[in-house]
Write a protein that holds these residues in place. Structure first.
Motif, PDB file in Angstrom:
ATOM      1  N   LEU A  60       0.829  -1.210   0.000  1.00 35.65           N
ATOM      2  CA  LEU A  60       0.000   0.000   0.000  1.00 35.65           C
ATOM      3  C   LEU A  60       0.862   1.258   0.000  1.00 35.65           C
ATOM      4  CD1 LEU A  60      -2.783  -1.037   2.531  1.00 35.65           C
ATOM      5  CD2 LEU A  60      -3.130  -0.472   0.130  1.00 35.65           C
ATOM      6  N   VAL A  61       1.919   1.259   0.814  1.00 37.82           N
ATOM      7  CA  VAL A  61       2.825   2.423   0.892  1.00 37.82           C
ATOM      8  C   VAL A  61       3.512   2.667  -0.449  1.00 37.82           C
ATOM      9  CG1 VAL A  61       4.956   3.295   1.927  1.00 37.82           C
ATOM     10  CG2 VAL A  61       3.209   2.254   3.378  1.00 37.82           C
ATOM     11  N   LEU A  62       4.063   1.600  -1.036  1.00 42.00           N
ATOM     12  CA  LEU A  62       4.747   1.740  -2.324  1.00 42.00           C
ATOM     13  C   LEU A  62       3.768   2.108  -3.430  1.00 42.00           C
ATOM     14  CD1 LEU A  62       7.271  -1.251  -2.281  1.00 42.00           C
ATOM     15  CD2 LEU A  62       7.821   1.165  -2.172  1.00 42.00           C
ATOM     16  N   GLY A  63       2.584   1.511  -3.377  1.00 48.80           N
ATOM     17  CA  GLY A  63       1.581   1.785  -4.405  1.00 48.80           C
ATOM     18  C   GLY A  63       1.117   3.211  -4.407  1.00 48.80           C
ATOM     19  N   VAL A  64       1.028   3.830  -3.226  1.00 48.55           N
ATOM     20  CA  VAL A  64       0.589   5.232  -3.115  1.00 48.55           C
ATOM     21  C   VAL A  64       1.746   6.187  -3.376  1.00 48.55           C
ATOM     22  CG1 VAL A  64      -0.303   6.978  -1.542  1.00 48.55           C
ATOM     23  CG2 VAL A  64      -1.273   4.679  -1.527  1.00 48.55           C
ATOM     24  N   ASP A  65       2.885   5.939  -2.715  1.00 47.76           N
ATOM     25  CA  ASP A  65       4.010   6.864  -2.821  1.00 47.76           C
ATOM     26  C   ASP A  65       4.619   6.897  -4.215  1.00 47.76           C
ATOM     27  OD1 ASP A  65       5.462   6.603   0.520  1.00 47.76           O
ATOM     28  OD2 ASP A  65       3.653   7.549  -0.236  1.00 47.76           O
ATOM     29  N   PHE A  75      12.711   7.384 -10.003  1.00 47.64           N
ATOM     30  CA  PHE A  75      11.830   6.527 -10.798  1.00 47.64           C
ATOM     31  C   PHE A  75      11.604   7.118 -12.184  1.00 47.64           C
ATOM     32  CE2 PHE A  75       9.415   4.835  -6.833  1.00 47.64           C
ATOM     33  CZ  PHE A  75      10.569   4.160  -6.461  1.00 47.64           C
ATOM     34  N   GLU A  76      11.641   6.261 -13.179  1.00 48.17           N
ATOM     35  CA  GLU A  76      11.270   6.668 -14.530  1.00 48.17           C
ATOM     36  C   GLU A  76       9.830   6.231 -14.744  1.00 48.17           C
ATOM     37  OE1 GLU A  76      13.946   5.147 -17.432  1.00 48.17           O
ATOM     38  OE2 GLU A  76      15.729   5.817 -16.339  1.00 48.17           O
ATOM     39  N   MET A  77       8.934   7.163 -14.819  1.00 50.49           N
ATOM     40  CA  MET A  77       7.516   6.845 -14.857  1.00 50.49           C
ATOM     41  C   MET A  77       7.106   6.105 -16.127  1.00 50.49           C
ATOM     42  SD  MET A  77       6.739   7.698 -11.944  1.00 50.49           S
ATOM     43  CE  MET A  77       5.022   7.242 -12.052  1.00 50.49           C
ATOM     44  N   SER A  78       7.938   6.142 -17.156  1.00 49.74           N
ATOM     45  CA  SER A  78       7.632   5.396 -18.373  1.00 49.74           C
ATOM     46  C   SER A  78       7.858   3.893 -18.171  1.00 49.74           C
ATOM     47  CB  SER A  78       8.514   5.889 -19.531  1.00 49.74           C
ATOM     48  OG  SER A  78       9.888   5.722 -19.198  1.00 49.74           O
ATOM     49  N   ILE A  79       8.679   3.547 -17.136  1.00 52.81           N
ATOM     50  CA  ILE A  79       8.984   2.149 -16.861  1.00 52.81           C
ATOM     51  C   ILE A  79       8.167   1.624 -15.689  1.00 52.81           C
ATOM     52  CG2 ILE A  79      10.812   0.555 -16.109  1.00 52.81           C
ATOM     53  CD1 ILE A  79      12.800   2.176 -17.688  1.00 52.81           C
ATOM     54  N   VAL A  80       7.995   2.438 -14.644  1.00 51.45           N
ATOM     55  CA  VAL A  80       7.220   2.015 -13.472  1.00 51.45           C
ATOM     56  C   VAL A  80       5.787   1.734 -13.883  1.00 51.45           C
ATOM     57  CG1 VAL A  80       6.334   2.763 -11.233  1.00 51.45           C
ATOM     58  CG2 VAL A  80       8.672   3.295 -11.859  1.00 51.45           C
ATOM     59  N   TRP A  81       5.190   0.678 -13.303  1.00 46.52           N
ATOM     60  CA  TRP A  81       3.827   0.305 -13.654  1.00 46.52           C
ATOM     61  C   TRP A  81       2.852   1.438 -13.361  1.00 46.52           C
ATOM     62  CZ3 TRP A  81       4.407  -4.909 -10.638  1.00 46.52           C
ATOM     63  CH2 TRP A  81       5.223  -5.765 -11.392  1.00 46.52           C
ATOM     64  N   SER A  82       1.754   1.443 -14.115  1.00 47.35           N
ATOM     65  CA  SER A  82       0.728   2.472 -13.946  1.00 47.35           C
ATOM     66  C   SER A  82      -0.003   2.275 -12.619  1.00 47.35           C
ATOM     67  CB  SER A  82      -0.276   2.409 -15.092  1.00 47.35           C
ATOM     68  OG  SER A  82      -1.035   1.218 -14.997  1.00 47.35           O
ATOM     69  N   GLN A  83      -0.712   3.313 -12.184  1.00 48.55           N
ATOM     70  CA  GLN A  83      -1.463   3.227 -10.928  1.00 48.55           C
ATOM     71  C   GLN A  83      -2.535   2.135 -10.995  1.00 48.55           C
ATOM     72  OE1 GLN A  83      -0.784   5.108  -8.075  1.00 48.55           O
ATOM     73  NE2 GLN A  83      -2.089   3.518  -7.217  1.00 48.55           N
ATOM     74  N   LYS A  84      -3.105   1.904 -12.177  1.00 48.86           N
ATOM     75  CA  LYS A  84      -4.121   0.856 -12.337  1.00 48.86           C
ATOM     76  C   LYS A  84      -3.532  -0.520 -12.052  1.00 48.86           C
ATOM     77  CE  LYS A  84      -7.149   3.192 -15.662  1.00 48.86           C
ATOM     78  NZ  LYS A  84      -7.711   3.157 -17.034  1.00 48.86           N
ATOM     79  N   VAL A  85      -2.300  -0.740 -12.564  1.00 50.54           N
ATOM     80  CA  VAL A  85      -1.633  -2.031 -12.326  1.00 50.54           C
ATOM     81  C   VAL A  85      -1.340  -2.197 -10.841  1.00 50.54           C
ATOM     82  CG1 VAL A  85       0.419  -3.414 -12.800  1.00 50.54           C
ATOM     83  CG2 VAL A  85      -0.660  -2.116 -14.636  1.00 50.54           C
ATOM     84  N   PHE A  86      -0.860  -1.117 -10.200  1.00 48.40           N
ATOM     85  CA  PHE A  86      -0.593  -1.155  -8.761  1.00 48.40           C
ATOM     86  C   PHE A  86      -1.877  -1.459  -7.989  1.00 48.40           C
ATOM     87  CE2 PHE A  86       3.670   0.807  -8.877  1.00 48.40           C
ATOM     88  CZ  PHE A  86       4.260   0.090  -7.846  1.00 48.40           C
ATOM     89  N   ASN A  87      -2.970  -0.860  -8.397  1.00 49.88           N
ATOM     90  CA  ASN A  87      -4.248  -1.086  -7.713  1.00 49.88           C
ATOM     91  C   ASN A  87      -4.687  -2.548  -7.811  1.00 49.88           C
ATOM     92  OD1 ASN A  87      -4.358   1.599  -7.032  1.00 49.88           O
ATOM     93  ND2 ASN A  87      -5.730   2.167  -8.707  1.00 49.88           N
ATOM     94  N   VAL A  88      -4.475  -3.158  -8.997  1.00 48.61           N
ATOM     95  CA  VAL A  88      -4.809  -4.576  -9.178  1.00 48.61           C
ATOM     96  C   VAL A  88      -3.943  -5.448  -8.271  1.00 48.61           C
ATOM     97  CG1 VAL A  88      -4.754  -6.507 -10.812  1.00 48.61           C
ATOM     98  CG2 VAL A  88      -5.678  -4.299 -11.536  1.00 48.61           C
TER      99      VAL A  88
END
Length: 319
Positions: A60-65, A75-88
């Motif tokens: 939860l902490v990593l998914g939000v932060d 972090f390179e946001m083009s590589i890090v998973w999207s928020q939708k993937v984190f939510n799943v």
């Protein structure tokens, strides 16, 4: 033959009572009874909950932060998973964790009438709960690793490496315990071939990863080597933690399985009363005091027997 199991070929769970005695000795039975009180069992239950909930909290902490307003500059946001993937991933983690908690609760209710098995129950639950946490954290760390190392290929390399190493550890533990139970482990030719393939993959994937790591990072971002190392080793570290725990608990879980399977035979073999063993109609405090007294008498008997054997050997030497 070639790895096909015959009807009369045994697996790790098929040992007879006499064969299981090679694994389940008196010291294990005594230890299981020492830690079978109601109070100890309640404390251990909270330990199981902490082990499995730790993964949810960190996820939860990593998914939000990772996707909040103050995004980490590493972090390179083009590589890090999207928020939708984190939510799943967070949802899946929550469902699995909730399922484990229900499973642990039912296990506690079921095990209340077989108190001598509480050590087995704890070893089993702590391994599963911690495994859920470590696997969840390793998965969550994958995109962060890819971001630090500027390559999505590391996600695939680390998944393959984790699976291969886990397979090798489990096969090794299986073989060692088969050798204890039956004298000679069941030789499965398919397993041998798979182990050779696993060896080759693990060796070569480490070399490939090392080359990519050196080429992409050590020469390009020497200033951030600490962050690179933390990000690069994160998934491997979490999986290693679980494999180390599995290594320590695998034999204990197997011993508990056979203690459960042949419970009456072991009770009679080591001379425990039904009240000491099961404690159905006895106050828990009185039961534990009786067990403590019983174990103390057994220890005194062993010491006395040891002294007699020592005196006998001294007399034989003098003759």
């Amino acid at each position: 033959m070639n790895g096909v199991r015959k009807k009369n070929q045994k697996t790790i769970l098929d040992a007879t009572f006499e064969e299981s005695r090679k694994l389940v000795d008196e010291s294990y039975v005594e230890e299981a009874l020492k830690v079978s009180s109601n109070k100890q069992d309640r404390n251990r239950f909270w330990g199981e909950m902490v082990c499995v909930l730790l993964g949810v909290i960190v996820t939860l902490v990593l998914g939000v932060d990772s996707h909040g307003k103050d995004v980490n500059s590493c972090f390179e946001m083009s590589i890090v998973w999207s928020q939708k993937v984190f939510n799943v991933l967070i949802l899946c983690n929550l469902v699995i964790t909730f399922g484990f908690i229900i499973y642990a609760l039912f296990g506690k209710i079921r095990i209340r009438k077989t108190k001598f098995l509480r050590d087995y129950d704890f070893n089993q639950k702590i391994t599963i709960g911690f495994g859920i946490t470590c696997i969840s954290l390793a998965i969550i760390m994958l995109p962060i690793t890819a971001s630090f190392l500027h390559s999505v290929i590391f996600e695939f390399l680390y998944v393959i490496l984790d699976v291969v190493i886990s397979y090798k550890v489990i096969i090794k533990l299986y073989g060692e315990e088969m050798a204890v139970l039956y004298g000679d482990a069941y030789q499965n030719h398919r397993v041998k071939k798979a182990s050779k393939i696993a060896d080759w993959i693990s060796k070569n994937i480490i070399v490939l990863g090392a080359i990519l790591f050196v080429v992409k990072d050590l020469f390009s971002r020497l200033g951030n080597i600490q962050g690179i190392l933390i990000g690069a080793l994160g998934p491997l570290f979490f999986m290693a933690c679980w494999l180390i725990l599995l290594w320590f608990y695998f034999e204990k879980i197997l011993k508990g399985f056979y203690l459960k399977k042949y419970s009456e035979q072991y009770r009679q073999l080591y001379g425990y009363s039904r009240d000491e063993w099961y404690g159905d109609k006895v106050d828990d405090w009185n039961r534990m005091k009786t067990i403590e007294k019983h174990l103390k008498l057994k220890e005194e008997e062993r010491k006395e027997k040891g002294k007699k054997e020592e005196n006998t050997s001294i007399k034989d030497e003098q003759k």
